[in-house]
Motif scaffolding. Structure first.
Motif, PDB file in Angstrom:
ATOM      1  N   TRP A 195       0.844  -1.198   0.000  1.00 10.45           N
ATOM      2  CA  TRP A 195       0.000   0.000   0.000  1.00 10.45           C
ATOM      3  C   TRP A 195       0.879   1.248   0.000  1.00 10.45           C
ATOM      4  O   TRP A 195       0.633   2.199  -0.747  1.00 10.45           O
ATOM      5  N   ALA A 196       1.897   1.246   0.866  1.00 11.32           N
ATOM      6  CA  ALA A 196       2.790   2.402   0.958  1.00 11.32           C
ATOM      7  C   ALA A 196       3.493   2.644  -0.372  1.00 11.32           C
ATOM      8  O   ALA A 196       3.531   3.774  -0.876  1.00 11.32           O
ATOM      9  N   SER A 197       4.047   1.591  -0.954  1.00 12.74           N
ATOM     10  CA  SER A 197       4.759   1.726  -2.221  1.00 12.74           C
ATOM     11  C   SER A 197       3.829   2.223  -3.320  1.00 12.74           C
ATOM     12  O   SER A 197       4.197   3.099  -4.120  1.00 12.74           O
ATOM     13  N   GLY A 198       2.609   1.691  -3.351  1.00 17.59           N
ATOM     14  CA  GLY A 198       1.658   2.088  -4.381  1.00 17.59           C
ATOM     15  C   GLY A 198       1.232   3.528  -4.295  1.00 17.59           C
ATOM     16  O   GLY A 198       0.830   4.135  -5.302  1.00 17.59           O
ATOM     17  N   SER A 199       1.316   4.115  -3.103  1.00 13.41           N
ATOM     18  CA  SER A 199       0.847   5.493  -2.903  1.00 13.41           C
ATOM     19  C   SER A 199       1.903   6.549  -3.198  1.00 13.41           C
ATOM     20  O   SER A 199       1.594   7.745  -3.217  1.00 13.41           O
ATOM     21  N   LEU A 200       3.139   6.145  -3.435  1.00 10.13           N
ATOM     22  CA  LEU A 200       4.227   7.122  -3.547  1.00 10.13           C
ATOM     23  C   LEU A 200       4.066   8.049  -4.744  1.00 10.13           C
ATOM     24  O   LEU A 200       4.349   9.250  -4.653  1.00 10.13           O
ATOM     25  N   ASP A 201       3.628   7.525  -5.881  1.00 11.49           N
ATOM     26  CA  ASP A 201       3.454   8.386  -7.054  1.00 11.49           C
ATOM     27  C   ASP A 201       2.327   9.384  -6.841  1.00 11.49           C
ATOM     28  O   ASP A 201       2.436  10.551  -7.249  1.00 11.49           O
ATOM     29  N   ALA A 202       1.232   8.961  -6.212  1.00  5.66           N
ATOM     30  CA  ALA A 202       0.124   9.876  -5.924  1.00  5.66           C
ATOM     31  C   ALA A 202       0.563  10.946  -4.937  1.00  5.66           C
ATOM     32  O   ALA A 202       0.228  12.132  -5.086  1.00  5.66           O
ATOM     33  N   PHE A 203       1.310  10.548  -3.920  1.00  5.52           N
ATOM     34  CA  PHE A 203       1.838  11.506  -2.944  1.00  5.52           C
ATOM     35  C   PHE A 203       2.698  12.559  -3.643  1.00  5.52           C
ATOM     36  O   PHE A 203       2.619  13.751  -3.337  1.00  5.52           O
ATOM     37  N   ASN A 204       3.515  12.104  -4.595  1.00  5.28           N
ATOM     38  CA  ASN A 204       4.482  12.986  -5.259  1.00  5.28           C
ATOM     39  C   ASN A 204       4.002  13.469  -6.618  1.00  5.28           C
ATOM     40  O   ASN A 204       4.815  13.744  -7.503  1.00  5.28           O
ATOM     41  N   ALA A 205       2.701  13.615  -6.799  1.00  3.24           N
ATOM     42  CA  ALA A 205       2.178  14.138  -8.068  1.00  3.24           C
ATOM     43  C   ALA A 205       2.895  15.438  -8.411  1.00  3.24           C
ATOM     44  O   ALA A 205       3.088  16.310  -7.561  1.00  3.24           O
ATOM     45  N   ILE A 206       3.290  15.564  -9.671  1.00  9.35           N
ATOM     46  CA  ILE A 206       4.086  16.721 -10.070  1.00  9.35           C
ATOM     47  C   ILE A 206       3.316  18.019  -9.866  1.00  9.35           C
ATOM     48  O   ILE A 206       3.907  19.078  -9.636  1.00  9.35           O
ATOM     49  N   GLU A 207       1.985  17.937  -9.891  1.00  9.79           N
ATOM     50  CA  GLU A 207       1.165  19.125  -9.637  1.00  9.79           C
ATOM     51  C   GLU A 207       1.282  19.591  -8.187  1.00  9.79           C
ATOM     52  O   GLU A 207       0.878  20.702  -7.864  1.00  9.79           O
ATOM     53  N   HIS A 208       1.827  18.754  -7.316  1.00  9.51           N
ATOM     54  CA  HIS A 208       1.918  19.074  -5.888  1.00  9.51           C
ATOM     55  C   HIS A 208       3.353  19.341  -5.450  1.00  9.51           C
ATOM     56  O   HIS A 208       3.649  19.277  -4.254  1.00  9.51           O
ATOM     57  N   GLU A 209       4.253  19.633  -6.376  1.00  9.61           N
ATOM     58  CA  GLU A 209       5.663  19.680  -5.997  1.00  9.61           C
ATOM     59  C   GLU A 209       5.963  20.735  -4.932  1.00  9.61           C
ATOM     60  O   GLU A 209       6.886  20.552  -4.137  1.00  9.61           O
ATOM     61  N   SER A 210       5.202  21.805  -4.893  1.00  6.98           N
ATOM     62  CA  SER A 210       5.447  22.794  -3.832  1.00  6.98           C
ATOM     63  C   SER A 210       5.076  22.235  -2.460  1.00  6.98           C
ATOM     64  O   SER A 210       5.675  22.620  -1.444  1.00  6.98           O
ATOM     65  N   LEU A 211       4.108  21.333  -2.411  1.00  3.07           N
ATOM     66  CA  LEU A 211       3.725  20.705  -1.153  1.00  3.07           C
ATOM     67  C   LEU A 211       4.701  19.611  -0.740  1.00  3.07           C
ATOM     68  O   LEU A 211       4.924  19.386   0.453  1.00  3.07           O
ATOM     69  N   THR A 212       5.279  18.924  -1.713  1.00  4.06           N
ATOM     70  CA  THR A 212       6.135  17.779  -1.384  1.00  4.06           C
ATOM     71  C   THR A 212       7.615  18.120  -1.323  1.00  4.06           C
ATOM     72  O   THR A 212       8.396  17.330  -0.792  1.00  4.06           O
ATOM     73  N   LEU A 213       8.016  19.285  -1.832  1.00  2.00           N
ATOM     74  CA  LEU A 213       9.432  19.667  -1.759  1.00  2.00           C
ATOM     75  C   LEU A 213       9.966  19.625  -0.324  1.00  2.00           C
ATOM     76  O   LEU A 213      11.091  19.150  -0.110  1.00  2.00           O
ATOM     77  N   PRO A 214       9.215  20.091   0.694  1.00  2.00           N
ATOM     78  CA  PRO A 214       9.750  20.005   2.060  1.00  2.00           C
ATOM     79  C   PRO A 214      10.035  18.584   2.539  1.00  2.00           C
ATOM     80  O   PRO A 214      10.771  18.397   3.515  1.00  2.00           O
TER      81      PRO A 214
END
Length: 292
Positions: A195-214
């Motif tokens: 489940w964790a591995s499958g969610s990584l791409d959704a977590f790191n959606a390129i549209e969210h890069e400002s949220l995930t950069l930290p």
């Protein structure tokens, strides 16, 4: 006009290499793909080129180029997905590419119509495709996303449905969601690794890069823990998702700083970081070249 599919595949690959070596503008590649790919009948070449088309549009184009070309890309993908003259494998490749790329108001409306339909690309619309569509709506923070998410949860109560619901949840454009998921990756001993591995791409959606950069530096700082406590393929998924989901020079500098500050990093880890950072490095250079 090249009759041999192997040679055509090599030519498409060579064109993509030209883009990544900054010898061809990504916008030119996009235009070539939109012009010539509809004539391609090989079921292996089509998804290969569509994947690169998606990367070019999503990560390489300038804002102005994306505004100009993305609507045409969406329309082409949608129309080809519904072309009854094409084999299902090709129609499905176009449908998957459309779901990954759709971002305009028209594209969001078409995503919504998929979930209201019983079929797509000439075949029954199955739950995996429904979940991909819901995930895209959540990524885009579409007005109907949460309603569609709840409806799909009610529709698919299988174990795989629960897994896909967790994956889709990571796609919410929310700082709270990103914080919650990142913490669970380490603190929740009951979280299934798949489940964790499958969610990584959704977590790191390129549209969210400002949220995930930290989270990029903490993600890199966690590599030793992941290597010691996760299965071997999780580390590759982790690095790939966190680095491919970024496009900025700030992200690239974060990677360089991490490597500079860890001169005694095990060589296998250093090589994996460099391998996955290559795409980020190319993306930054391509985007810098394309800025007006």
């Amino acid at each position: 006009r090249v009759p041999d599919p192997f040679l055509r595949a090599m030519l498409w690959g060579a064109l993509w290499d030209e883009v990544r070596q900054l010898r061809m503008a990504p916008a030119r590649f996009v235009r070539l793909a939109l012009r010539d790919l509809p004539a391609e009948a090989d079921e292996q070449i089509v998804p290969f080129v569509l994947g690169r088309l998606g990367r070019a549009v999503g990560a390489y184009l300038s804002v102005g180029e994306r505004d100009s070309l993305a609507p045409a890309a969406e329309t082409t993908l949608w129309n080809r997905a519904g072309d009854a003259q094409s084999p299902y494998g090709i129609r499905k490749a176009y449908l998957d590419a459309f779901i990954d790329l759709a971002a305009s108001a028209d594209g969001i409306a078409r995503l919504d119509t998929l979930l209201a339909a019983d079929s797509a690309a000439g075949e029954p619309l199955r739950d995996p495709t429904r979940w991909e569509t819901v995930t895209r709506l959540l990524t885009l923070a579409a007005p109907q996303a949460e309603r569609r998410y709840a409806a799909q949860q009610s529709r698919d109560t299988t174990p795989d449905g629960r897994r896909r619901a967790f994956i889709a949840g990571a796609a919410r454009r929310s700082a709270e969601t990103k914080r919650e998921y990142f913490a669970r990756y380490f603190d929740d001993a009951t979280l299934n690794e798949e489940w964790a591995s499958g969610s990584l791409d959704a977590f790191n959606a390129i549209e969210h890069e400002s949220l995930t950069l930290p989270y990029l530096r903490p993600a890199l700082d966690s590599l030793g823990f992941i290597q010691a406590n996760r299965r071997i393929f999780f580390l590759e998924s982790w690095l790939g998702a966190f680095l491919t989901g970024q496009t900025s020079d700030s992200a690239l500098q974060t990677v360089h700083n991490y490597l500079d500050q860890h001169p005694h990093l095990p060589e296998d880890l250093r090589r994996k970081v460099l391998q996955h950072a290559d795409e980020l490095d190319r993306t930054v250079r391509i985007r810098e070249r394309r800025q007006p």
